[in-house]
Design a protein around this motif. Structure first.
Motif, PDB file in Angstrom:
ATOM      1  N   GLY A 194      -7.330  -2.883  10.675  1.00  0.00           N
ATOM      2  CA  GLY A 194      -7.631  -3.283   9.418  1.00  0.00           C
ATOM      3  C   GLY A 194      -8.042  -1.891   8.531  1.00  0.00           C
ATOM      4  O   GLY A 194      -9.121  -1.634   8.706  1.00  0.00           O
ATOM      5  N   PHE A 195      -6.988  -1.600   7.595  1.00  0.00           N
ATOM      6  CA  PHE A 195      -7.098  -0.316   6.878  1.00  0.00           C
ATOM      7  C   PHE A 195      -7.826  -0.374   5.656  1.00  0.00           C
ATOM      8  O   PHE A 195      -7.923  -1.776   4.983  1.00  0.00           O
ATOM      9  N   SER A 196      -8.762   0.589   5.544  1.00  0.00           N
ATOM     10  CA  SER A 196      -9.591   0.562   4.268  1.00  0.00           C
ATOM     11  C   SER A 196      -8.630   1.391   3.252  1.00  0.00           C
ATOM     12  O   SER A 196      -7.531   1.509   3.403  1.00  0.00           O
ATOM     13  N   ALA A 197      -8.973   1.221   1.737  1.00  0.00           N
ATOM     14  CA  ALA A 197      -8.217   1.806   0.968  1.00  0.00           C
ATOM     15  C   ALA A 197      -7.831   3.417   1.109  1.00  0.00           C
ATOM     16  O   ALA A 197      -6.779   3.643   1.114  1.00  0.00           O
ATOM     17  N   SER A 198      -8.949   4.147   1.602  1.00  0.00           N
ATOM     18  CA  SER A 198      -8.752   5.498   1.599  1.00  0.00           C
ATOM     19  C   SER A 198      -7.838   5.762   3.016  1.00  0.00           C
ATOM     20  O   SER A 198      -6.946   6.544   2.987  1.00  0.00           O
ATOM     21  N   GLY A 199      -7.947   4.913   3.803  1.00  0.00           N
ATOM     22  CA  GLY A 199      -7.186   5.000   5.087  1.00  0.00           C
ATOM     23  C   GLY A 199      -5.942   4.853   5.025  1.00  0.00           C
ATOM     24  O   GLY A 199      -4.813   5.324   5.404  1.00  0.00           O
ATOM     25  N   ALA A 200      -5.511   3.612   3.890  1.00  0.00           N
ATOM     26  CA  ALA A 200      -4.079   3.265   3.839  1.00  0.00           C
ATOM     27  C   ALA A 200      -3.403   4.386   3.026  1.00  0.00           C
ATOM     28  O   ALA A 200      -2.176   4.618   3.332  1.00  0.00           O
ATOM     29  N   ASP A 201      -4.305   5.127   1.965  1.00  0.00           N
ATOM     30  CA  ASP A 201      -3.630   6.203   1.347  1.00  0.00           C
ATOM     31  C   ASP A 201      -3.331   7.551   2.402  1.00  0.00           C
ATOM     32  O   ASP A 201      -2.174   7.844   2.242  1.00  0.00           O
ATOM     33  N   ARG A 202      -4.229   7.538   3.223  1.00  0.00           N
ATOM     34  CA  ARG A 202      -4.037   8.637   4.037  1.00  0.00           C
ATOM     35  C   ARG A 202      -2.842   8.466   4.991  1.00  0.00           C
ATOM     36  O   ARG A 202      -1.946   9.375   5.343  1.00  0.00           O
ATOM     37  N   MET A 203      -3.033   7.310   5.826  1.00  0.00           N
ATOM     38  CA  MET A 203      -1.989   7.251   6.878  1.00  0.00           C
ATOM     39  C   MET A 203      -0.556   6.640   6.212  1.00  0.00           C
ATOM     40  O   MET A 203       0.382   6.746   6.949  1.00  0.00           O
ATOM     41  N   GLY A 204      -0.721   6.308   5.097  1.00  0.00           N
ATOM     42  CA  GLY A 204       0.557   5.653   4.360  1.00  0.00           C
ATOM     43  C   GLY A 204       1.351   6.821   4.128  1.00  0.00           C
ATOM     44  O   GLY A 204       2.724   6.771   4.079  1.00  0.00           O
ATOM     45  N   ARG A 205       0.929   7.966   3.614  1.00  0.00           N
ATOM     46  CA  ARG A 205       1.832   9.259   3.681  1.00  0.00           C
ATOM     47  C   ARG A 205       2.209   9.709   4.877  1.00  0.00           C
ATOM     48  O   ARG A 205       3.542  10.102   4.864  1.00  0.00           O
ATOM     49  N   VAL A 206       1.598   9.716   6.113  1.00  0.00           N
ATOM     50  CA  VAL A 206       2.390   9.881   7.364  1.00  0.00           C
ATOM     51  C   VAL A 206       3.379   8.948   7.665  1.00  0.00           C
ATOM     52  O   VAL A 206       4.626   9.217   8.211  1.00  0.00           O
ATOM     53  N   ALA A 207       3.048   7.559   7.427  1.00  0.00           N
ATOM     54  CA  ALA A 207       4.084   6.500   7.861  1.00  0.00           C
ATOM     55  C   ALA A 207       5.405   6.559   6.789  1.00  0.00           C
ATOM     56  O   ALA A 207       6.449   6.465   7.429  1.00  0.00           O
ATOM     57  N   SER A 208       5.121   7.053   5.487  1.00  0.00           N
ATOM     58  CA  SER A 208       6.296   7.417   4.852  1.00  0.00           C
ATOM     59  C   SER A 208       7.033   8.144   5.423  1.00  0.00           C
ATOM     60  O   SER A 208       8.478   7.918   5.383  1.00  0.00           O
ATOM     61  N   VAL A 209       6.559   9.386   5.711  1.00  0.00           N
ATOM     62  CA  VAL A 209       7.548  10.597   6.372  1.00  0.00           C
ATOM     63  C   VAL A 209       8.210  10.202   7.483  1.00  0.00           C
ATOM     64  O   VAL A 209       9.446  10.308   7.653  1.00  0.00           O
ATOM     65  N   LEU A 210       7.699   9.348   8.492  1.00  0.00           N
ATOM     66  CA  LEU A 210       8.179   8.976   9.656  1.00  0.00           C
ATOM     67  C   LEU A 210       9.575   7.838   9.413  1.00  0.00           C
ATOM     68  O   LEU A 210      10.401   7.949   9.861  1.00  0.00           O
ATOM     69  N   ALA A 211       9.207   7.048   8.485  1.00  0.00           N
ATOM     70  CA  ALA A 211       9.893   5.803   8.205  1.00  0.00           C
ATOM     71  C   ALA A 211      11.123   6.333   7.743  1.00  0.00           C
ATOM     72  O   ALA A 211      12.140   6.128   8.007  1.00  0.00           O
ATOM     73  N   ARG A 212      11.155   7.287   6.538  1.00  0.00           N
ATOM     74  CA  ARG A 212      12.256   7.936   5.848  1.00  0.00           C
ATOM     75  C   ARG A 212      13.018   8.710   6.994  1.00  0.00           C
ATOM     76  O   ARG A 212      14.289   8.773   6.786  1.00  0.00           O
ATOM     77  N   GLY A 213      12.358   9.073   7.884  1.00  0.00           N
ATOM     78  CA  GLY A 213      13.102  10.102   8.897  1.00  0.00           C
ATOM     79  C   GLY A 213      13.856   9.200   9.932  1.00  0.00           C
ATOM     80  O   GLY A 213      14.658   9.701  10.469  1.00  0.00           O
ATOM     81  N   GLU A 214      13.429   8.007   9.955  1.00  0.00           N
ATOM     82  CA  GLU A 214      14.201   6.933  10.756  1.00  0.00           C
ATOM     83  C   GLU A 214      15.205   6.306   9.752  1.00  0.00           C
ATOM     84  O   GLU A 214      15.800   5.257  10.363  1.00  0.00           O
ATOM     85  N   GLY A 215      15.064   6.486   8.482  1.00  0.00           N
ATOM     86  CA  GLY A 215      16.145   5.817   7.687  1.00  0.00           C
ATOM     87  C   GLY A 215      15.600   4.423   7.542  1.00  0.00           C
ATOM     88  O   GLY A 215      16.454   3.644   7.064  1.00  0.00           O
ATOM     89  N   LEU A 216      14.249   3.893   7.531  1.00  0.00           N
ATOM     90  CA  LEU A 216      13.928   2.677   7.348  1.00  0.00           C
ATOM     91  C   LEU A 216      13.178   2.514   5.903  1.00  0.00           C
ATOM     92  O   LEU A 216      12.044   2.572   5.956  1.00  0.00           O
ATOM     93  N   THR A 217      13.783   2.756   4.877  1.00  0.00           N
ATOM     94  CA  THR A 217      13.373   2.614   3.359  1.00  0.00           C
ATOM     95  C   THR A 217      12.383   1.421   3.355  1.00  0.00           C
ATOM     96  O   THR A 217      11.265   2.185   2.438  1.00  0.00           O
ATOM     97  N   ALA A 218      12.524   0.172   3.669  1.00  0.00           N
ATOM     98  CA  ALA A 218      11.550  -0.721   3.231  1.00  0.00           C
ATOM     99  C   ALA A 218      10.189  -0.435   3.821  1.00  0.00           C
ATOM    100  O   ALA A 218       9.282  -0.519   3.198  1.00  0.00           O
ATOM    101  N   HIS A 219      10.288   0.061   5.362  1.00  0.00           N
ATOM    102  CA  HIS A 219       9.018   0.530   5.821  1.00  0.00           C
ATOM    103  C   HIS A 219       8.213   1.521   4.961  1.00  0.00           C
ATOM    104  O   HIS A 219       7.095   1.517   4.642  1.00  0.00           O
ATOM    105  N   ALA A 220       9.039   2.487   4.506  1.00  0.00           N
ATOM    106  CA  ALA A 220       8.407   3.879   3.787  1.00  0.00           C
ATOM    107  C   ALA A 220       7.714   3.219   2.452  1.00  0.00           C
ATOM    108  O   ALA A 220       6.583   3.407   2.011  1.00  0.00           O
ATOM    109  N   ARG A 221       8.644   2.403   1.731  1.00  0.00           N
ATOM    110  CA  ARG A 221       8.146   1.943   0.558  1.00  0.00           C
ATOM    111  C   ARG A 221       6.816   1.014   0.673  1.00  0.00           C
ATOM    112  O   ARG A 221       5.926   1.050  -0.038  1.00  0.00           O
ATOM    113  N   SER A 222       7.021   0.023   1.715  1.00  0.00           N
ATOM    114  CA  SER A 222       5.879  -0.762   2.053  1.00  0.00           C
ATOM    115  C   SER A 222       4.552   0.006   2.247  1.00  0.00           C
ATOM    116  O   SER A 222       3.404  -0.207   1.489  1.00  0.00           O
TER     117      SER A 222
END
Length: 435
Positions: free
Chosen positions: A400-428
């Motif tokens: 259950g992410f808080s707003a600040s947690g979603a911001d902080r970890m969203g940046r990590v997920a974005s990099v990893l998802a784009r590295g895997e070529g999964l754009t929808a994951h990254a944009r989500s």
């Protein structure tokens, strides 16, 4: 009657590794005919439900009834069996149940949560299965202890409904098995057995409800059916022949050790009994006890075959080497019949159950010690555990992410998802990042 000659191995011999591997080899491949028969039965039950169950029950158990409902035994019938058995049997079952319940209550896992620095909630929700199926052998092989060992952990876990199936060939009912079901709190009992019972529990019929997991021992047809339905439902394990390994320092009464070895050998001809000791004279003494006591056993023929084909007496340099050999075997039951079993525990890595000290006969574990007697066989103790409460619970991750947690970890997920070529994951993930 000629004496039994038991294989002798010595850990110092040059071919010990290959000799041990040959001793432990057990072929669990299923006969093609058994496979075909089981698949046919399962298909029939899956597609034709109650009618197929009735036909197979008449064919295999010689029991003809008009409906599957007639094969169900209500709780009043279970209570009748409990009232009918001799007082000493009832008291023994109740005492065993009390100890099994007390032990398993300590395994009960609870849900948990914690909060990280951003206020994000993480945790695990532990939930019992809705319904469990318990297979119990019937006919000549009647095991009320298995009813207690399988049903009680399910009830401790919080399973809402435990459905038991037990064959009653020719309509012969075992009161002790039904009494155990009453004591353990089994909810419904159907007198159905074989692969057809496994199919009914897995797929459900008009009368028998489908379950989430099937546990309990059975013959080759039952084991094969459990293997086939795994994935549709969970199963406990595919068990091989029973095994006992005794490590002794040579100071236990040889008759005790011989009888401990017999306690597994009497199960069936494929059961395996092994004794390891640094004392060669003690190995001789136990072999003499085996031959002295064998004629006194009711199941002498089964024990003789098991001991001749699959038993071994293994000499080692010391108890440290005994533990090393034991770990390679990874036995179902391990007896540490030594002066200080606690001192050996650190060296034991693989065993289903460890029986500590000269007074701890493996047989006590089968019935009333408290821990479960459903144990991994055939070396699978290297990676699996006894049946327990945890087998009737499942775990869901909580996130259950808080707003600040979603911001902080969203940046990590974005990099990893784009590295895997999964754009929808990254944009989500990126939608929740603050600008």
């Amino acid at each position: 009657m000629t004496d039994v000659t038991i294989k002798r191995l010595n850990a110092s011999q040059s071919d010990f590794d290959s000799a041990l591997a040959k001793l432990l080899a057990w072929d669990d491949s299923v006969d093609h005919q058994v496979n075909e028969s089981v698949r046919h039965i399962l298909h029939e039950v899956k597609t034709r439900g109650d009618q197929a169950v009735l036909e197979f029950t008449e064919k295999f158990d010689r029991l003809a009834v008009g409906s599957v409902a007639e094969l169900e035994m209500g709780k009043d019938r279970l209570q009748k069996s409990l009232d009918a058995i001799p007082r000493d049997q009832r008291e023994a079952l109740e005492k065993a149940a009390e100890r099994i319940r007390d032990y398993h209550e300590r395994q009960d896992q609870k849900s948990w949560q914690y909060q990280d620095q951003d206020g994000t909630i993480l945790g695990q929700k532990v939930t019992p299965l809705d319904r469990a199926g318990l297979y119990v052998p019937g006919g000549k092989a009647a095991y009320p202890s298995s009813v207690l060992m399988n049903a009680i952990p399910a009830k401790v876990a919080g399973v809402s409904e435990v459905i038991m199936v037990v064959p009653t060939p020719d309509g012969v009912v075992n009161d002790m098995v039904l009494a155990a079901a009453a004591i353990a709190g089994v909810d419904r009992v159907f007198t159905v057995g074989g692969a057809q019972a496994v199919g009914a529990l897995a797929y459900g019929t008009e009368t028998i409800p489908s379950v989430d997991k099937i546990v309990g021992p059975g013959n080759i047809f039952v084991a094969t059916a459990k293997r086939e339905v795994f994935g549709v439902v969970g199963i406990d394990m595919i068990a091989g022949p029973s095994e006992i390994l005794v490590i002794s320092d040579g100071k236990t009464d040889p008759d005790w050790i011989a009888m401990d070895l017999f306690s597994q050998a009497e199960h069936d001809e494929q059961a395996q009994s092994i004794l390891i000791s640094p004392d060669a004279e003690f190995l001789d003494a136990v072999e003499a006890s085996i031959n002295k006591l064998l004629p006194t056993m009711e199941r002498a023929d089964i024990i003789r075959t098991s001991m001749t084909d699959r038993a071994a007496l293994i000499q080692v340099a010391d108890l440290k080497e005994a533990a090393d050999v034991s770990n390679r075997i990874a036995p179902e039951h391990l007896e540490l019949s030594v002066e200080d079993p606690q001192a050996m525990l650190d060296d034991i890595r693989h065993a289903g159950a460890i029986f500590m000290g000269r007074y701890t006969a493996e047989a006590l574990g089968d019935y009333c010690a408290g821990p479960n007697h459903v144990l991994p066989t055939s070396g699978t103790a290297r990676f699996s555990s006894p049946l327990g409460v945890y087998d009737f619970q499942k775990r869901s991750s909580l996130i259950g992410f808080s707003a600040s947690g979603a911001d902080r970890m969203g940046r990590v997920a974005s990099v990893l998802a784009r590295g895997e070529g999964l754009t929808a994951h990254a944009r989500s993930a990126e939608y929740r990042i603050k600008d």
